[in-house]
Design a protein around this motif. Sequence first.
Motif, mmCIF file in Angstrom:
data_model
loop_
_atom_site.group_PDB
_atom_site.id
_atom_site.type_symbol
_atom_site.label_atom_id
_atom_site.label_comp_id
_atom_site.label_asym_id
_atom_site.label_seq_id
_atom_site.Cartn_x
_atom_site.Cartn_y
_atom_site.Cartn_z
ATOM 1 N N ARG A 141 9.900 16.705 8.595
ATOM 2 C CA ARG A 141 8.538 16.833 9.121
ATOM 3 C C ARG A 141 7.497 16.853 8.001
ATOM 4 N NH1 ARG A 141 10.648 22.123 9.642
ATOM 5 N NH2 ARG A 141 9.358 23.798 8.798
ATOM 6 N N TYR A 142 7.942 17.092 6.765
ATOM 7 C CA TYR A 142 7.009 17.100 5.641
ATOM 8 C C TYR A 142 6.807 15.706 5.045
ATOM 9 C CZ TYR A 142 7.538 22.146 5.920
ATOM 10 O OH TYR A 142 7.556 23.446 6.362
ATOM 11 N N LYS A 180 2.793 0.139 11.117
ATOM 12 C CA LYS A 180 3.300 -0.609 12.270
ATOM 13 C C LYS A 180 3.301 0.259 13.524
ATOM 14 C CE LYS A 180 7.084 -3.656 13.645
ATOM 15 N NZ LYS A 180 8.391 -4.255 13.250
ATOM 16 N N GLN A 181 3.558 1.572 13.345
ATOM 17 C CA GLN A 181 3.587 2.504 14.474
ATOM 18 C C GLN A 181 2.203 3.040 14.816
ATOM 19 O OE1 GLN A 181 6.490 3.096 16.224
ATOM 20 N NE2 GLN A 181 7.274 1.503 14.851
ATOM 21 N N LYS A 182 1.210 2.576 14.049
ATOM 22 C CA LYS A 182 -0.186 3.029 14.232
ATOM 23 C C LYS A 182 -0.331 4.539 14.019
ATOM 24 C CE LYS A 182 -1.656 -0.725 17.325
ATOM 25 N NZ LYS A 182 -0.499 -1.588 17.012
ATOM 26 N N THR A 183 0.407 5.033 13.026
ATOM 27 C CA THR A 183 0.326 6.444 12.654
ATOM 28 C C THR A 183 -0.583 6.548 11.438
ATOM 29 O OG1 THR A 183 2.609 6.796 13.417
ATOM 30 C CG2 THR A 183 1.662 8.496 11.994
ATOM 31 N N ALA A 184 -1.785 7.025 11.657
ATOM 32 C CA ALA A 184 -2.781 7.068 10.583
ATOM 33 C C ALA A 184 -2.641 8.291 9.682
ATOM 34 C CB ALA A 184 -4.185 7.033 11.179
ATOM 35 N N SER A 185 -2.084 9.376 10.224
ATOM 36 C CA SER A 185 -1.920 10.599 9.436
ATOM 37 C C SER A 185 -0.823 11.459 10.054
ATOM 38 C CB SER A 185 -3.232 11.398 9.394
ATOM 39 O OG SER A 185 -3.578 11.821 10.700
ATOM 40 N N GLY A 186 -0.400 12.463 9.291
ATOM 41 C CA GLY A 186 0.615 13.385 9.800
ATOM 42 C C GLY A 186 2.033 12.863 9.673
ATOM 43 N N GLU A 187 2.932 13.477 10.437
ATOM 44 C CA GLU A 187 4.357 13.146 10.359
ATOM 45 C C GLU A 187 4.615 11.675 10.663
ATOM 46 O OE1 GLU A 187 7.131 15.866 12.317
ATOM 47 O OE2 GLU A 187 5.503 17.334 12.465
ATOM 48 N N ILE A 188 5.572 11.119 9.946
ATOM 49 C CA ILE A 188 5.905 9.707 10.125
ATOM 50 C C ILE A 188 7.007 9.509 11.158
ATOM 51 C CG2 ILE A 188 6.953 7.690 8.979
ATOM 52 C CD1 ILE A 188 5.360 8.418 6.490
ATOM 53 N N PHE A 189 8.010 10.397 11.142
ATOM 54 C CA PHE A 189 9.149 10.219 12.038
ATOM 55 C C PHE A 189 8.920 10.961 13.354
ATOM 56 C CE2 PHE A 189 10.993 9.705 7.744
ATOM 57 C CZ PHE A 189 11.393 8.370 7.874
ATOM 58 N N ARG A 192 8.908 8.252 20.692
ATOM 59 C CA ARG A 192 7.972 7.313 21.316
ATOM 60 C C ARG A 192 6.778 8.035 21.932
ATOM 61 N NH1 ARG A 192 12.018 3.056 24.472
ATOM 62 N NH2 ARG A 192 12.989 2.172 22.585
ATOM 63 N N SER A 193 7.005 9.276 22.354
ATOM 64 C CA SER A 193 5.910 10.045 22.966
ATOM 65 C C SER A 193 5.069 10.773 21.925
ATOM 66 C CB SER A 193 6.490 11.065 23.962
ATOM 67 O OG SER A 193 7.363 11.974 23.296
ATOM 68 N N GLY A 194 5.413 10.586 20.638
ATOM 69 C CA GLY A 194 4.617 11.192 19.577
ATOM 70 C C GLY A 194 5.041 12.588 19.183
ATOM 71 N N ARG A 195 6.220 13.023 19.637
ATOM 72 C CA ARG A 195 6.717 14.358 19.283
ATOM 73 C C ARG A 195 7.653 14.275 18.076
ATOM 74 N NH1 ARG A 195 6.290 18.128 23.308
ATOM 75 N NH2 ARG A 195 8.224 19.152 22.660
ATOM 76 N N PRO A 196 7.763 15.371 17.315
ATOM 77 C CA PRO A 196 8.684 15.368 16.165
ATOM 78 C C PRO A 196 10.135 15.179 16.639
ATOM 79 C CG PRO A 196 7.128 17.197 16.027
ATOM 80 C CD PRO A 196 6.977 16.622 17.397
ATOM 81 N N LEU A 197 10.909 14.480 15.846
ATOM 82 C CA LEU A 197 12.313 14.253 16.178
ATOM 83 C C LEU A 197 13.105 15.543 16.008
ATOM 84 C CD1 LEU A 197 12.956 10.834 14.438
ATOM 85 C CD2 LEU A 197 13.238 11.284 16.874
ATOM 86 N N GLY A 198 13.981 15.839 16.970
ATOM 87 C CA GLY A 198 14.814 17.026 16.893
ATOM 88 C C GLY A 198 16.108 16.760 16.129
ATOM 89 N N ARG A 199 16.687 17.818 15.592
ATOM 90 C CA ARG A 199 17.930 17.716 14.828
ATOM 91 C C ARG A 199 19.045 17.062 15.655
ATOM 92 N NH1 ARG A 199 19.841 21.441 10.788
ATOM 93 N NH2 ARG A 199 18.010 22.685 11.281
ATOM 94 N N LYS A 200 19.165 17.449 16.928
ATOM 95 C CA LYS A 200 20.229 16.922 17.769
ATOM 96 C C LYS A 200 20.077 15.423 17.998
ATOM 97 C CE LYS A 200 21.318 21.184 20.269
ATOM 98 N NZ LYS A 200 21.355 21.858 21.605
ATOM 99 N N GLN A 201 18.842 14.980 18.177
ATOM 100 C CA GLN A 201 18.606 13.553 18.396
ATOM 101 C C GLN A 201 18.972 12.744 17.152
ATOM 102 O OE1 GLN A 201 14.713 12.523 19.852
ATOM 103 N NE2 GLN A 201 15.020 10.328 19.549
ATOM 104 N N ILE A 202 18.585 13.246 15.987
ATOM 105 C CA ILE A 202 18.900 12.549 14.740
ATOM 106 C C ILE A 202 20.407 12.477 14.551
ATOM 107 C CG2 ILE A 202 18.698 12.643 12.226
ATOM 108 C CD1 ILE A 202 15.970 14.052 12.671
ATOM 109 N N TRP A 203 21.087 13.605 14.819
ATOM 110 C CA TRP A 203 22.547 13.677 14.697
ATOM 111 C C TRP A 203 23.192 12.644 15.619
ATOM 112 C CZ3 TRP A 203 25.522 17.752 12.161
ATOM 113 C CH2 TRP A 203 26.885 17.680 12.398
#
Length: 277
Positions: A141-142, A180-189, A192-203
């Motif tokens: 998230r950093y 490409k994702q039209k993310t101008a600032s903040g977290e990159i990953f 699709r709904s703009g929420r931070p990715l969870g550990r379980k999803q990444i796993w």
Amino acid sequence: MEITKQSLREFRAYLESEERSAGTVEKYLRDVSALVRWLCGASAEKERIAQWRDALLEDHKPGTVNSMLASVNAYLRFMGAEEQRVKTLRVQRRMFRAPERELTRGEYERLVSTARAGGKVRLALMLETICATGIRVSELRYITVEAARVGRAEIRLKGKIRTILLPGKLCRKLKKYAEKQKTASGEIFLTRSGRPLGRKQIWAEMKALCAAAGVEASKVFPHNLRHLFACMYYRSCRDIVQLADILGHSSIETTRVYLISSGEEHKKRMERLRLIA
């Protein structure tokens, strides 16, 4: 003493106040709950906890048993029941990692290329980001647009702040992906709904790559990318103190664990001694 639901709630609040990571908090509570289930309503006396420790050895490795016992002992310390704490198992320091757990550079590269070939650009970039910087999955998230622009990320965790330098090539990839994702600032990953990715999803996404990449599933999990970074960095500079700072370790002994190999290199060095006629 009795382990109550109320005491577990208070223990959770205490751990969170100590700024323990969400994963650590859940692990501590999961381990204490495992003891509660085993006790089946009996009191958590020292003798019974010792019996639980010994019973765990039937299904778990000594290191896992000690980890679970550490959680229980932390709970007992919190409750002021120091006299009920049980000693951990004495385990000889591990010299080598199991081969089925050691991720090689070639396997890592296959994972990245397989993800990219399958159109999983975000996953491929996450793999590269963790492995190229040595960050924890919880520290993704950093990795922000701002961090990619300046080439460094400030990570705040467990009351400590450390600066991670981002390789130039990685920064270019991160900025291109964010644009490409039209993310101008903040977290990159983000999802699709703009929420931070969870550990379980990444796993889960990483595990789904294994078969197509031809890599054993036992080797594929976020923390193993951190191990691979540590090994590659140490081979390059041989500076364990600097590596400990980069990884955010308070103790060099923790960093040493990251540098344990499967023993193949050690075996090759022994073969080169030619001490067998």
